[in-house]
Design an enzyme around this catalytic site. Sequence first.
Site, short mmCIF file in Angstrom:
data_model
loop_
_atom_site.label_atom_id
_atom_site.label_comp_id
_atom_site.label_asym_id
_atom_site.label_seq_id
_atom_site.Cartn_x
_atom_site.Cartn_y
_atom_site.Cartn_z
N LYS A 262 -32.08 18.90 20.49
CA LYS A 262 -33.39 18.93 19.52
C LYS A 262 -34.44 18.91 20.34
CE LYS A 262 -35.43 15.90 16.25
NZ LYS A 262 -35.54 14.53 15.74
N ASP B 88 -36.14 38.33 8.98
CA ASP B 88 -36.24 39.56 9.70
C ASP B 88 -36.18 39.29 11.46
OD1 ASP B 88 -36.53 41.43 7.77
OD2 ASP B 88 -39.01 40.66 7.39
N ASN C 85 -36.08 31.17 4.12
CA ASN C 85 -36.92 31.44 3.08
C ASN C 85 -36.69 31.04 1.83
OD1 ASN C 85 -35.10 33.39 1.92
ND2 ASN C 85 -35.43 34.58 3.81
N PHE D 244 -32.64 46.17 -2.15
CA PHE D 244 -33.68 45.60 -2.89
C PHE D 244 -34.89 45.50 -2.39
CE2 PHE D 244 -32.34 43.31 -6.85
CZ PHE D 244 -30.92 43.62 -6.55
N PRO E 83 -30.84 42.42 13.12
CA PRO E 83 -30.29 43.73 12.67
C PRO E 83 -30.75 43.92 11.44
CG PRO E 83 -28.54 42.20 13.06
CD PRO E 83 -29.75 41.36 13.59
N ASP E 84 -30.64 45.29 10.87
CA ASP E 84 -31.03 45.42 9.48
C ASP E 84 -29.49 45.71 9.11
OD1 ASP E 84 -31.26 46.83 7.06
OD2 ASP E 84 -33.40 46.95 7.58
N ILE E 85 -28.98 44.86 8.14
CA ILE E 85 -27.73 44.89 7.61
C ILE E 85 -27.54 46.26 6.89
CG2 ILE E 85 -25.93 43.83 6.19
CD1 ILE E 85 -27.41 41.09 6.99
N LYS F 159 -34.01 53.63 5.25
CA LYS F 159 -32.69 53.21 5.19
C LYS F 159 -31.65 54.25 4.73
CE LYS F 159 -34.94 48.46 5.02
NZ LYS F 159 -34.24 46.96 5.14
O1 C5P Z 1 -37.03 46.03 5.05
P1 C5P Z 1 -36.77 44.90 3.90
O2 C5P Z 1 -36.38 43.56 4.27
O3 C5P Z 1 -37.95 44.81 3.00
O4 C5P Z 1 -35.63 45.46 3.09
C1 C5P Z 1 -35.10 45.05 1.98
C2 C5P Z 1 -33.70 45.27 1.89
O5 C5P Z 1 -33.12 45.33 3.07
C3 C5P Z 1 -32.75 44.17 1.09
O6 C5P Z 1 -31.89 45.00 0.27
C4 C5P Z 1 -32.49 43.40 1.83
O7 C5P Z 1 -31.19 42.82 1.40
C5 C5P Z 1 -31.99 44.36 2.96
N1 C5P Z 1 -31.99 43.72 4.32
C6 C5P Z 1 -30.93 43.60 5.35
N2 C5P Z 1 -30.95 43.11 6.51
C7 C5P Z 1 -32.23 42.89 7.07
C8 C5P Z 1 -33.35 42.88 6.38
C9 C5P Z 1 -33.30 43.57 5.06
O8 C5P Z 1 -29.80 43.91 4.71
N3 C5P Z 1 -32.48 42.60 8.40
#
Ligand code: C5P
Length: 399
Positions: free
Chosen positions: A287, A277, A208, A322, A303-305, A340
């Site tokens: 390739k 995501d 991105n 954020f 994973p959502d960190i 979260k």
């Molecule tokens: O759910 P969303 O991506 O909108 O949430 C944004 C927040 O979650 C940001 O603080 C981003 O750094 C964190 N985030 C994360 N891991 C992900 C997706 C988002 O830490 N996979």
Amino acid sequence: MTLANKKVVLGITGGIAAYKCPEIVRRLKDLQCDVRVVMTAGAKEFITPLTLQAVSGNPVSDSLLDPAAEASMGHIELAKWADLVVIAPASADVIAKINAGMANDLLTTICLATSAPIAIAPAMNQQMYAAKATQRNLACLEQMGMYIWGPASGEQACGDVGKGRLLEPMEIVERVTNHFAAPSLDLNILITAGPTREAIDPVRYISNHSSGKMGFAIAQAAKQLGANVTLIAGPVSLTTPNGVNRLDVVSASDMHKQAIIHAPTHDIFIACAAVADYRPAAISDQKIKKNDDDMVVSMIKNPDILADVSALEEQRPFCVGFAAETQDVETYARGKLQRKKLDMIAANNVSIAGQGFNSDSNALTLYWPQGKLDLPLADKQELAKQLVVEIIKHYNQAQ
Ligand code: C5P
């Protein structure tokens, strides 16, 4: 406030504003600061070394190649002696030289040889200040962790009106005082910044537009406020702020791994990264050839960190997220805050031009369960400072 035992090198370059320097030195001396003046050849065209020697009570240094001066205090000794180097007035020329890493006179050599913080107080004609090259050089110096003090706006010696005046002596002295008064926070802050890259094959990836500027500005602000800072950075081309411990990662999985390892030893976690995501379900070893008319890349969720750090049962840091939104900012931001289980969230509307992704300025609204606060449009460095101050305030209240 006293500056007793504080050692400041004041670098003076060629500019009409050099006439303000004896006043800067006198006010620093009033606060018991030990000041050594270094002058460039240009500076001596505007003010005499004798004046500066008289007010500082120390010999003035002006040459890299003078054996007598080197014998009394050599350039490396002077660079090591300083607790802070202040360049006031800083000409466009010295700003360019420092940015280029040049060392062809005493002052620029000290800047390369010192481990002390460096503050630059620009003073020049408004057009020279506004020139793209000067702006680029100043932005680079700021990214390297140097302080940029001013300039002020107003009437200039050349008759122009605009931005480029040296700050008044008392303002410079106040900034020196504030610098030394900055608390050494016993706080460890962990920050994620930048985009992540999700490989499709050995040469292609999905990513991105995140530049990492906001996260790096937060790291720099946190460091300048006295915290120990660890910055987990996705692939960005930004310089590490001074004194920040940087861990480079590429993919969301790498970033997740590092965040989970380091979060328990940190008091505050600020997730500023624009984490992808989804990632390709499989990375091709070779390739991928363009044999077919269409191509389908099957993706799986990353994973959502932030959510995973926030869910830590032991040694969970204070968690700040954020939310970059294009509509209904408050609703979506508060939704993330709850989902979260965050302590705070900083939201911005990225659909407004000049804010957020890849831009140099931003505006944020901070939300926490019982309240909110607007941080209006400002450059990312300034905004980062306000943000970190607010986060620390809320962290302290939560203890
Ligand atoms: O759910 P969303 O991506 O909108 O949430 C944004 C927040 O979650 C940001 O603080 C981003 O750094 C964190 N985030 C994360 N891991 C992900 C997706 C988002 O830490 N996979």
